[in-house]
Design a protein around this motif. Structure first.
Motif, PDB file in Angstrom:
ATOM      1  N   VAL A 213     -43.625  -0.785  -1.655  1.00  0.00           N
ATOM      2  CA  VAL A 213     -43.238  -0.050  -0.459  1.00  0.00           C
ATOM      3  C   VAL A 213     -43.583  -0.791   0.808  1.00  0.00           C
ATOM      4  O   VAL A 213     -43.407  -0.256   1.907  1.00  0.00           O
TER       5      VAL A 213
ATOM      6  N   LYS B  42     -32.299   2.959  -0.793  1.00  0.00           N
ATOM      7  CA  LYS B  42     -32.049   3.769  -1.988  1.00  0.00           C
ATOM      8  C   LYS B  42     -30.570   4.077  -2.194  1.00  0.00           C
ATOM      9  O   LYS B  42     -30.163   4.429  -3.307  1.00  0.00           O
TER      10      LYS B  42
ATOM     11  N   GLN C 148     -36.705   6.253  -8.751  1.00  0.00           N
ATOM     12  CA  GLN C 148     -37.847   6.963  -9.321  1.00  0.00           C
ATOM     13  C   GLN C 148     -38.864   5.982  -9.900  1.00  0.00           C
ATOM     14  O   GLN C 148     -40.083   6.132  -9.696  1.00  0.00           O
TER      15      GLN C 148
ATOM     16  N   TYR D  71     -39.264   2.888  -9.036  1.00  0.00           N
ATOM     17  CA  TYR D  71     -39.829   2.179  -7.887  1.00  0.00           C
ATOM     18  C   TYR D  71     -41.053   2.926  -7.360  1.00  0.00           C
ATOM     19  O   TYR D  71     -42.098   2.339  -7.085  1.00  0.00           O
ATOM     20  N   GLU D  72     -40.935   4.245  -7.243  1.00  0.00           N
ATOM     21  CA  GLU D  72     -42.066   5.069  -6.786  1.00  0.00           C
ATOM     22  C   GLU D  72     -43.156   5.146  -7.856  1.00  0.00           C
ATOM     23  O   GLU D  72     -44.348   5.114  -7.543  1.00  0.00           O
TER      24      GLU D  72
ATOM     25  N   ASN E  46     -45.379   2.143  -7.954  1.00  0.00           N
ATOM     26  CA  ASN E  46     -46.275   2.109  -6.805  1.00  0.00           C
ATOM     27  C   ASN E  46     -47.431   3.094  -6.917  1.00  0.00           C
ATOM     28  O   ASN E  46     -48.382   3.023  -6.140  1.00  0.00           O
ATOM     29  N   SER E  47     -47.371   4.001  -7.896  1.00  0.00           N
ATOM     30  CA  SER E  47     -48.389   5.055  -7.997  1.00  0.00           C
ATOM     31  C   SER E  47     -49.394   4.811  -9.117  1.00  0.00           C
ATOM     32  O   SER E  47     -50.317   5.613  -9.287  1.00  0.00           O
TER      33      SER E  47
END
Length: 446
Positions: free
Chosen positions: A18, A382, A391, A393-394, A397-398
């Motif tokens: 991000v 996006k 999804q 991608y997020e 990152n988490s």
């Protein structure tokens, strides 16, 4: 296809995708910006470059990379490219064969970690420090830790063109909903889902392990880390007190075998490859699939819009009494382009120019928009990717990142494990397979 300490791996992902980025259009990998200043191609010495790649499929990343190569040919009339396109499942074997004969192509797709170490030890590679130093903005645009798996001492041998989480649990939302199921968070949840789906004659998890690496890379690397913890694996891989015959490793093997015995996978899973597996899942023939980030670009090219909208993604479930962090994905930075140690003079100048074109800022942006994660600071639009890519991608990152077994183990040990997992899923004894892996590890250490 890095790596390997979890601290560095964590930094790479959580620094992550991000971050705002990239630079102006003038940063691109076109001829006018290439490090060798190749805008005056008509006056440059004509050279022939051989390049091997595995961008052979119809997935969006492959077509993007082939397009970049075609564009390079047109804008560099002084460079004749001898291109060998080799399907992914056979690529590593072909490359290792020519490496053993010291007959490397001038440029080639290569992996960080073990492959980089083995090729460097065989004097088959040369570093690209001079290219990186000529393009400091490009070099500094990579996420922290991106070069770790390509670095030996002070020398860097390639730049990654992808980021590859390997153990994403993809699921079909409509199939799970129709059967009263949620994406599994625990091992018991997963086994329950398998039972429910099997009773409805629905394949719970698609698997394509024909080439043997998939079960190891996408399932076992993450499952085993949850059981043993990362430190145990790194110690076993470096002969520091832990062994693959230890109870925790055997337990991890047993869990994978239990999943197979429960009927989680379709019949004939050792006779289809990962692309066929992805098609099986995209066609709604299975409720889940455990695969890497590379699936995203394949799915974007082959799955229907309706199928893509039904896909979700999460991490593998936690394991009973596991020592590892369940909020993780096994993964590595992706492949890069390596350069043969034999390339010199005008050919080397052209080779560095092409390397930059294939891995520079413009290429990184185009690869990201082809639904392939990258280890470079690029903002994601996006609107240009699929919902499931956004999804993942997020998700990436988490979570933190843990090692992939074949990115740490030597080639010989990884091959023993890959073959052992095929045997395991066909009924082989976990203890016997563990002994074979440990024996290969001890031979490799000599």
């Amino acid at each position: 296809m890095k790596k390997k300490l979890t601290v560095l791996a964590t930094t790479l992902v959580t620094a992550s995708l991000v971050l705002a980025a990239c630079g102006s259009k003038n940063d691109g990998g076109n001829a006018s910006n290439a490090p060798s200043g190749s805008s005056d191609n008509g006056n440059k010495e004509k050279v022939t470059l051989s390049i091997w790649h595995n961008y052979t499929g119809d997935d969006q990343r492959a077509t993007t990379m082939r397009a970049i190569l075609d564009e390079y040919k047109k804008s560099h009339p002084n460079v004749e490219l001898d291109v060998q396109a080799i399907p992914p499942d056979g690529y590593r074997t072909r490359l290792k064969t020519v490496a053993a004969a010291n007959e490397m192509p001038d440029l080639f797709v290569m992996w960080p970690g073990v492959m980089t170490k083995e090729f460097q030890a065989g004097n088959l590679l040369q570093p690209i420090n001079e290219l990186l130093d000529k393009q400091p903005d490009w070099k500094n645009g990579f996420l922290p830790g991106s070069f770790d798996g390509f670095t030996i001492g002070s020398d860097i041998y390639s730049a990654p063109i992808a980021l590859s989480p390997t153990s994403i649990l993809y699921y079909n939302k409509s199939i799970l909903d129709a059967n009263g199921l949620q994406p599994p968070k625990t091992w018991d949840d997963l086994l329950k889902a398998v039972d429910v789906l099997k009773a409805k004659k629905i394949t719970p998890i698609a698997l394509g392990n024909k080439a043997a690496w998939l079960a190891q890379s996408s399932i076992f690397s993450s499952l085993a880390d949850r059981v043993t913890g990362t430190e145990w694996f790194l110690n076993a891989a470096s002969n520091k007190g832990a062994k693959f015959t230890d109870p925790e490793f055997i337990k991890a093997l047993q869990y994978l075998q239990d999943l197979g015995k429960a009927g989680a996978f379709q019949e004939g899973f050792n006779s289809i490859d990962n692309t066929q597996m992805e098609q099986y899942f995209a066609q709604g023939k299975s409720a889940m699939m455990i695969d890497g980030g590379w699936a995203l670009t394949n799915l974007a090219a082959s799955a229907s819009k309706e199928a893509l909208e039904q896909m979700g993604a999460t991490v593998l479930p936690s394991m009973p009494d596991g020592k590892g962090d369940p909020n993780t994905l096994s993964g590595v930075v992706g492949t890069g382009i390596g350069m043969s140690a034999k390339v010199t003079g005008a050919k080397k100048e052209a080779a560095l120019d092409l390397m930059y074109t294939l891995a520079g800022p413009d290429a990184q942006k185009r690869v990201l928009e082809s639904n392939q994660l990258v280890s470079y600071k690029v903002d994601l639009d996006k609107s240009k990717v699929t919902p499931i890519f956004a999804q993942v991608y997020e998700l990436v990152n988490s979570v933190t990142r843990t090692p992939v077994y074949d990115g740490v183990l030597s080639s010989a040990v990884a091959d023993e494990l890959n073959n052992g997992l095929q045997e395991l899923l066909m009924g082989g004894k976990p203890e016997a397979i563990a002994k074979k892996v440990q024996a290969a590890q001890e031979r490799s250490a000599k």
